[in-house]
Scaffold this motif. Structure first.
Motif, short mmCIF file in Angstrom:
data_model
loop_
_atom_site.label_atom_id
_atom_site.label_comp_id
_atom_site.label_asym_id
_atom_site.label_seq_id
_atom_site.Cartn_x
_atom_site.Cartn_y
_atom_site.Cartn_z
N TRP A 148 38.45 50.52 8.38
CA TRP A 148 39.10 50.85 7.11
C TRP A 148 39.82 49.63 6.56
O TRP A 148 40.08 48.65 7.26
CB TRP A 148 40.06 52.03 7.26
N GLY A 149 40.10 49.76 5.28
CA GLY A 149 40.87 48.73 4.60
C GLY A 149 41.40 49.37 3.33
O GLY A 149 40.93 50.43 2.92
N ASP A 150 42.42 48.75 2.75
CA ASP A 150 43.03 49.29 1.54
C ASP A 150 42.72 48.32 0.39
O ASP A 150 43.41 47.33 0.21
CB ASP A 150 44.53 49.46 1.78
N ALA A 151 41.65 48.64 -0.31
CA ALA A 151 41.13 47.73 -1.36
C ALA A 151 41.95 47.88 -2.63
O ALA A 151 41.90 48.92 -3.28
CB ALA A 151 39.66 48.06 -1.62
N HIS A 152 42.72 46.86 -2.96
CA HIS A 152 43.65 47.01 -4.08
C HIS A 152 43.23 46.33 -5.37
O HIS A 152 43.08 46.97 -6.39
CB HIS A 152 45.04 46.53 -3.67
N HIS A 153 43.09 45.00 -5.32
CA HIS A 153 42.97 44.30 -6.60
C HIS A 153 41.67 43.51 -6.70
O HIS A 153 41.55 42.46 -6.10
CB HIS A 153 44.17 43.37 -6.79
N PRO A 154 40.72 44.04 -7.47
CA PRO A 154 39.49 43.28 -7.66
C PRO A 154 39.78 42.07 -8.55
O PRO A 154 40.61 42.14 -9.46
CB PRO A 154 38.56 44.26 -8.36
N GLY A 189 38.81 50.87 -4.94
CA GLY A 189 38.77 52.22 -4.36
C GLY A 189 39.91 52.49 -3.40
O GLY A 189 39.84 53.43 -2.61
N GLY A 190 40.96 51.65 -3.45
CA GLY A 190 42.14 51.87 -2.62
C GLY A 190 41.79 52.05 -1.16
O GLY A 190 40.95 51.32 -0.61
N HIS A 191 42.39 53.07 -0.53
CA HIS A 191 42.22 53.27 0.91
C HIS A 191 40.86 53.86 1.27
O HIS A 191 40.62 54.17 2.43
CB HIS A 191 43.37 54.09 1.48
N SER A 192 39.95 54.03 0.29
CA SER A 192 38.56 54.34 0.64
C SER A 192 37.85 53.06 1.08
O SER A 192 36.75 53.11 1.63
CB SER A 192 37.82 54.96 -0.55
N GLY A 193 38.48 51.91 0.80
CA GLY A 193 37.91 50.63 1.23
C GLY A 193 36.69 50.22 0.43
O GLY A 193 35.93 49.36 0.85
N GLN A 194 36.49 50.84 -0.73
CA GLN A 194 35.30 50.56 -1.51
C GLN A 194 35.67 50.10 -2.92
O GLN A 194 36.83 50.09 -3.29
CB GLN A 194 34.43 51.82 -1.61
#
Lengths: 219, 610
Positions: free
Chosen positions: B100-106, B54-59
């Motif tokens: 916040w966090g920038d969730a990139h690569h699952p 979810g990128g910068h949604s942090g999800q």
């Protein structure tokens, strides 16, 4: 006074037959089989009640054993010794909580099953018609008593409803055997595998009688 | 006369009719329409889970495929006020103070190079972290910080038995971080490649070791597999070491690098004590320890660094080129053996391009990232072209291309980065969606597109919008994940759990008040509570339900307190009795026919009044 034969009257023909008071080997084996058929009743379910509703498509299954009851939820695969889900649902209509420790039957029923198995075993050993018939009649009376007891519990639960319940319903009689609808639930009540085996054992009585009279007729 | 004519007509018509009929038969047998391929009838389940970051949604978004239905958003680095993520004490502790966090690569955990369905990991580019989600309940269980890593982008990309998760610097910083002039970038800044170990049984993560690197921008990574097991490959751009106008300055060289890291050799070096400790992590300096890292020259600002399922090739997506570059693992090994070097940076040998490169595949403009199928084909996303190119491993020829709408970033195939890709579908994750959905103002959703890859030609099947902003996805066979549907109450080990209403109570200790509360359809016990102004109240709420989907909520009026408690779960939330007055609380998650009645009252008396 002591006779060594027993008179059997055929209802259809009106003829009577004499059969020896001592049981044949075949009959003894069948009574022994009955003794064995009763035993699993200790650990197999005696009766099952399944509740099905739109939001419980797989049903919630309560199994009543000789010494306990279990509630199984196929959705979670979880089994519990207290019918938590059913109690949770029943509280809306003010039904008394089902508490396994309130059933005194759980304390003596396993021993009764063992006792009747031993009685059947003794019948086979003693090998006399009187003994066997008395044993069978006691067994049937016991069965009727248990069904009556079950009926009484179901009546209690269906009629002893809290006046403070959120949803008021008319007292109702849950089915002893068969199915019945209550609001969004269908309640299905059926004998468990333990009772079915015990039923086979009970049916062996008339079967034996029929087999013996038939053999007599043929001879 | 008439009869003859009729016969003639019939004869004339018979051949086209026969051809038409056979054609129809073939078409029917040939397959389903796109609608049929993605249709999952009511009551039926999807065949695959897709985890899209979810990128910068942090999800993380959990979607079902082939339907494209959004099933759940898993909060990881950002609060979720419905669940209470970031509100209750447990999740607040996991989030570690950031919101916040920038969730990139699952990255799904792997056993023998294939997904095992145990855990899902995801990196936070912003605050240098990795999170672990347990797929037993789809809840974030742990977040670890990678010290020394500035902007953890090339992460987590697990090794084939989840021995390690990797991490790497995108924004180089001084290591350890300190105040130095930005203009001394080349001398004082460093990149870091990090390895985080994962406990086989619990999944617990620990910083294992790091490697000090030149101040390039490390972008993406993949672990070696099968023949290349024991290695990991990190793409990097900005080998120009620019710190100001990267847009221009970092795009000057024709080739940047893929860094090949021999993590087995690094393990040995650590065992031999060849490291220094920086910020509590063992760091290897390649200027002192040789044979750990090599640079493979790769055109041009490469993004994707993807290892083929057999482990023999490393595919570099040259972001600003029109080709993907394929390096051979065996060729690399030979070149290392022969010392086929073309200089070095910070003690790291640069291998000769010609001695490692196997092919340059002309896929199109802006190749970013490559996935694989079960038939020996590779699929590369083309950002600039807005397309996916399908090409054959071994012959290196492009066999098909399909346009996507628009500007694809990553793509994901089913088990598409494992040793055992499953084929069938590839999912395009597009950065730009303009015009593809009902307009909702200037902020547009991102757009995913499902593409059938089972035939000779790729076929577009489905568009569905995704919340901001998938940077990568993992698609797994749904049969490999078997979540718990309720938490078994008898296994609830929470120190504040209570298992029945008669254990419910209020304990006071100074101005700390602990409320042991239960929630069950349709009431809380206790539900009348009296506190004094200034009390710090800890609500420990156990949901006694053991039925599926009977979640209770707990929200207090005039406050920021709200959370969900799942069946069999205990959660703790803190609420401060700040002002005298009456505060209603209620079940916020619909639970039953008497949900609306599930409430209680808090009375706060002014200080000293009672």
């Amino acid at each position: 006074m002591a006779k060594d034969t027993l008179t059997i009257i055929d209802n259809r023909t009106g003829k009577s037959y004499e059969i020896p008071i001592s049981l044949s080997k075949r009959v003894r084996i069948l009574i022994l089989a009955a003794a064995l058929l009763i035993i699993p009743g200790i650990f197999l379910p005696v009766w099952t009640i399944t509740l099905v509703a739109p939001q419980y498509p797989k049903g919630i299954k309560m199994s009543i054993y000789a010494n306990k009851l279990t509630e199984y939820n196929p959705e979670t695969g979880m089994t519990s010794n207290v019918p938590r889900l059913i109690n949770g649902l029943n509280h809306y209509i003010g039904m008394h909580e089902i508490r396994p420790d309130e059933f005194k039957e759980f304390r003596w029923l396993p021993f009764m099953i063992i006792a009747f198995s031993i009685l059947a075993l003794l019948s086979a050993i003693v090998g006399k018609w009187h003994f066997a018939t008395l044993g069978w009649i006691l067994f049937i009376l016991f069965g009727i008593f248990m069904i009556g007891d079950f009926y009484r519990w179901l009546y209690e639960y269906g009629h002893n409803l809290s006046p403070q319940a959120a949803i008021k319903i008319d007292p109702y009689m849950p089915p002893v055997i068969g199915w019945k609808r209550l609001a969004n639930f269908t309640v299905i009540s059926l004998p468990g595998t333990g009772s079915i085996l015990v039923g086979f054992a009970a049916i062996l009585g008339p079967i034996i009688l029929w087999l013996e009279s038939r053999q007599k007729r043929l001879s | 006369m008439r009869l003859i004519n009729c016969g003639k007509i019939m004869r004339l018509l018979s051949l086209p009719l026969l051809v038409g009929f056979l054609g129809l038969l073939f078409a029917c047998k040939g397959g389903q329409s796109p609608a049929e391929k993605v249709y999952v009838p009511p009551g039926k389940l999807d065949s695959y889970y897709a985890f899209l970051s979810g990128g910068h949604s942090g999800q993380i978004g959990v979607f079902g495929l082939p339907s494209g239905r959004l099933i759940k958003m898993i909060p990881v680095f950002a609060p979720d006020v419905a669940i209470g993520w970031g509100i209750d004490e447990g999740s607040k502790e996991i989030m570690g103070g950031y919101i916040w966090g920038d969730a990139h690569h699952p990255a799904l955990s792997e056993t023998n190079g294939d997904y095992d369905g145990r855990w899902l990991f995801i990196n936070d580019t912003a605050n240098g972290r990795i999170a672990r989600i347990d797929l037993k309940d789809f809840v974030t269980k742990e977040i670890i910080t990678l010290p020394n890593v500035g902007g953890n982008h090339a992460s987590p990309f697990v090794t084939p038995n989840t021995e390690y998760l990797v991490g790497a610097t995108r924004f180089s910083i001084p290591v350890p971080n300190r105040d130095v002039p930005i203009e001394t970038y080349k001398e004082n800044f460093n990149g870091v490649i990090a390895f985080v170990s994962v406990d086989k049984n619990t999944g617990h993560m620990e910083n294992a070791f790091q490697i000090l690197m030149p101040p390039f921008d490390y972008d993406l990574a993949d672990a070696g597999k099968r023949v290349s097991y024991g290695w990991a490959f990190f793409s990097c751009y900005n080998s120009e070491e620019a710190y100001k106008d990267l847009e221009v300055e970092a795009s000057q060289k024709d080739r940047d690098f893929i860094a090949a890291v021999n993590w087995k050799a690094a393990e040995e070096a650590i065992k031999e004590g060849k490291y220094k400790e920086i910020n509590g992590v063992k760091v290897i300096d390649p200027q002192e320890v040789k044979g750990i890292v090599y640079f493979l020259p790769t055109p041009k600002s490469p993004h994707g660094s993807d290892v083929t399922p057999d482990g023999k090739y490393i595919v570099g997506g040259g972001k600003l080129a029109a080709v993907v570059t394929v390096h051979g693992f065996e060729k690399m090994q030979e070149a290392i053996k022969k010392g086929d070097f073309d200089g070095e940076v910070m003690g790291i040998p640069i291998l000769k391009y010609e001695s490692v490169r196997v092919a340059e595949v002309p896929v199109g403009l802006g190749p970013l990232h490559t996935q694989f199928d079960d038939q020996g084909y590779a699929y590369t996303s083309l950002f600039v072209d807005s397309a996916i190119a399908k090409w054959k491993l071994g012959t290196w020829e492009v066999v098909d291309k399909i346009p996507v709408y628009y500007n694809i970033g990553h793509l994901a195939a089913i088990h598409g980065d494992t040793v055992k890709p499953r084929g069938k579908f590839v999912l395009a994750m597009n950065k730009i969606a303009k015009g593809r959905y009902l307009p909702v103002g200037p902020s547009h959703p991102e757009s995913a597109q499902l593409i059938d890859i089972s035939g000779k030609k790729m076929e577009m099947l489905l568009d569905f919008p995704t919340p901001v902003e998938p940077h990568y996805g993992q698609i797994i066979d749904a049969t490999l994940i078997k979540p718990e549907l309720v938490y078994p109450l008898d296994q609830n080990k929470d120190p504040y759990a209570i298992k029945s209403a008669d254990q419910a109570r209020v304990e006071r200790n100074g101005n700390r008040v602990d409320v042991y509360m239960i929630a069950i359809r349709s009431h809380f016990t206790p539900n009348i509570l009296k506190f004094e102004e200034g009390d710090n109240v800890y609500f420990h709420i156990t949901n006694l339900e053991q039925d599926v989907d009977i979640t209770h909520g707990f929200g207090i009026n005039f406050s920021n307190v709200d959370m969900q408690i799942e069946p069999g779960e205990t959660k703790t939330v803190k609420w401060v009795a700040e002002k005298p007055g009456i505060y209603p609380f209620y079940c916020t998650n619909f639970c039953s026919a008497l949900h609306q009645e599930m409430q209680g009252y808090i009375e706060v008396a002014s200080k000293g009044s009672k």
